[in-house]
Design an enzyme around this catalytic site. Structure first.
Site, mmCIF file in Angstrom:
data_model
loop_
_atom_site.group_PDB
_atom_site.id
_atom_site.type_symbol
_atom_site.label_atom_id
_atom_site.label_comp_id
_atom_site.label_asym_id
_atom_site.label_seq_id
_atom_site.Cartn_x
_atom_site.Cartn_y
_atom_site.Cartn_z
ATOM 1 N N GLY A 20 -66.003 -19.952 -87.310
ATOM 2 C CA GLY A 20 -66.029 -21.095 -88.224
ATOM 3 C C GLY A 20 -65.095 -22.202 -87.754
ATOM 4 O O GLY A 20 -65.404 -23.390 -87.823
ATOM 5 N N THR A 90 -63.964 -14.076 -90.666
ATOM 6 C CA THR A 90 -63.180 -13.227 -91.562
ATOM 7 C C THR A 90 -63.943 -13.051 -92.879
ATOM 8 O O THR A 90 -64.889 -13.785 -93.178
ATOM 9 C CB THR A 90 -61.806 -13.848 -91.869
ATOM 10 N N MET A 183 -68.854 -16.476 -96.260
ATOM 11 C CA MET A 183 -69.581 -17.665 -96.714
ATOM 12 C C MET A 183 -70.669 -18.189 -95.761
ATOM 13 O O MET A 183 -71.172 -19.287 -95.967
ATOM 14 C CB MET A 183 -68.573 -18.789 -97.010
ATOM 15 N N GLU A 184 -71.056 -17.432 -94.754
ATOM 16 C CA GLU A 184 -72.001 -17.973 -93.765
ATOM 17 C C GLU A 184 -73.168 -17.070 -93.373
ATOM 18 O O GLU A 184 -74.237 -17.560 -92.970
ATOM 19 C CB GLU A 184 -71.255 -18.349 -92.463
ATOM 20 N N SER A 206 -59.745 -10.146 -93.806
ATOM 21 C CA SER A 206 -58.483 -10.912 -93.807
ATOM 22 C C SER A 206 -57.726 -10.728 -95.113
ATOM 23 O O SER A 206 -56.520 -10.952 -95.179
ATOM 24 C CB SER A 206 -58.764 -12.401 -93.592
ATOM 25 N N ASP A 207 -58.444 -10.313 -96.164
ATOM 26 C CA ASP A 207 -57.773 -10.061 -97.441
ATOM 27 C C ASP A 207 -58.631 -9.118 -98.272
ATOM 28 O O ASP A 207 -59.826 -8.986 -98.017
ATOM 29 C CB ASP A 207 -57.503 -11.377 -98.193
HETATM 30 N N1 HPA Z 1 -64.246 -15.091 -100.016
HETATM 31 C C1 HPA Z 1 -65.097 -15.717 -99.221
HETATM 32 N N2 HPA Z 1 -64.909 -15.830 -97.933
HETATM 33 C C2 HPA Z 1 -63.802 -15.283 -97.404
HETATM 34 C C3 HPA Z 1 -62.894 -14.607 -98.173
HETATM 35 C C4 HPA Z 1 -63.132 -14.509 -99.547
HETATM 36 O O1 HPA Z 1 -62.341 -13.941 -100.277
HETATM 37 N N3 HPA Z 1 -61.894 -14.188 -97.363
HETATM 38 C C5 HPA Z 1 -62.200 -14.583 -96.122
HETATM 39 N N4 HPA Z 1 -63.369 -15.243 -96.128
#
Ligand code: HPA
Length: 238
Positions: A20, A90, A183-184, A206-207
Site C-alpha cells: 500500500g 498488514t 482494506m484492499e 500488525s495489531d
Molecule cells: N483494519 C483495517 N485494516 C487494517 C487494520 C485494521 O484494524 N490493521 C491493519 N490494517
C-alpha cells in the site's frame, strides 16, 4: 501511459508486488531488486521495476482502501497486461488466537463494501485467491520454517468504525471464521478474476483488535521484509 501510471507499455513486468505504502515499494526496490528503474511517480504512488534472481518483477504502491487499490490494479491489468499480482500488506486480527507478526495467506476476502454490488446485481461475490499461488506460498513458507495461517479476511471500507454503535463490530465475521480485517484484498481478487489473472494477498498481523496487541515500528519493518522475501520467492520460483 494510463491515467494514474506514467510507465510506457513494457516498462512494467507481468509480475507485480503490491504494497500500500509508496515508501515500502521503494524499500523493496532498494533492498531486493537489481537494475531498478522507477516506472511511476504520479501522485507519489511510487512504482519500480527490476529483477530478482534474474526474473523481472515490478513493485507498485496502491494506496489504502479498495477504490485506490482498484485504480492501480485495473490499470496494471488493462493497460500493462500484468498477469500475477501479489499484495503484501498488514491487517488487524479479529480473533484472540492470532498474534502480531503472524502471517496470513488470504484464501478469500469477504467485504462490507458496496463497490462491486452493481456488478453482481446486488448479490455478494466470493472473492478468492488464485489456488496455485496460495498453495505454492503455503509450501514455500512451510519449507522456510515460517508458520502461516490460511483463511478468509474481511476487506473493510472502514479503518475507524463508529464504536458508539457497536464496539465489537467484528464478532459476526470472526464467528464465521474470518481471521483479520484489512482494506484492499476483495478489490484485488475481484479485478484479477475478472481478467483471468492470478492474485494473492500475503498479510502480516500488525495489531489485534480483540486483545489490543500492537506491533512496534521496528517489528512492522522486519515483518515487512520477511513478507517481501516470501512474495519474491513465490513469484520468481521456477
Ligand atoms: N483494519 C483495517 N485494516 C487494517 C487494520 C485494521 O484494524 N490493521 C491493519 N490494517
Amino acid at each position: 501511459m494510463s491515467v494514474h501510471l506514467e510507465a510506457r507499455p513494457g516498462d512494467i513486468a507481468p509480475i507485480v508486488l503490491l504494497p500500500g505504502d509508496p515508501l515500502r515499494a521503494q524499500f523493496i526496490a532498494d533492498r531486493f531488486l537489481e537494475g531498478v528503474v522507477c516506472h511511476n511517480r504520479v501522485r507519489n504512488a511510487l512504482g519500480f521495476t527490476g529483477t530478482y534472481h534474474g526474473v523481472r518483477v515490478s513493485v507498485q504502491s496502491t494506496g489504502m482502501g479498495m477504490p485506490s487499490c482498484a485504480i492501480y490494479v485495473h490499470e496494471l491489468l488493462a493497460a500493462y497486461g500484468v498477469r500475477v499480482l501479489v499484495r503484501i500488506g498488514t491487517c488487524g486480527a479479529i480473533r484472540a488466537d492470532l498474534q502480531t507478526r503472524d502471517v496470513i495467506l488470504a484464501q478469500a476476502a469477504a467485504t462490507d463494501s458496496a463497490m462491486f454490488r452493481p456488478t453482481f446485481g446486488g448479490a455478494t461475490f466470493a472473492a478468492a485467491a488464485n489456488f496455485d499461488l496460495l498453495h505454492r506460498a503455503h509450501a514455500l513458507a512451510t519449507a522456510q520454517g515460517k508458520a502461516v495461517r490460511v483463511g478468509t479476511v474481511l476487506t473493510s471500507d472502514t479503518f475507524y468504525p463508529d464504536e458508539a454503535v457497536v464496539s465489537t463490530w467484528w464478532s459476526p465475521w470472526a464467528e464465521h471464521g474470518v481471521l483479520a480485517a484489512e482494506m484492499e484484498t476483495a478489490a484485488l481478487y475481484t479485478l484479477a478474476l475478472r481478467r483471468g489473472a492470478r492474485a494473492l494477498s500475503i498479510l502480516t498481523v500488525s495489531d489485534n483488535l480483540v486483545t489490543g496487541e500492537q506491533t512496534t515500528a521496528e517489528e512492522r519493518q522486519t515483518g515487512f521484509g520477511d513478507m517481501a522475501t516470501l512474495a519474491l520467492s513465490l513469484v520468481t520460483e521456477r
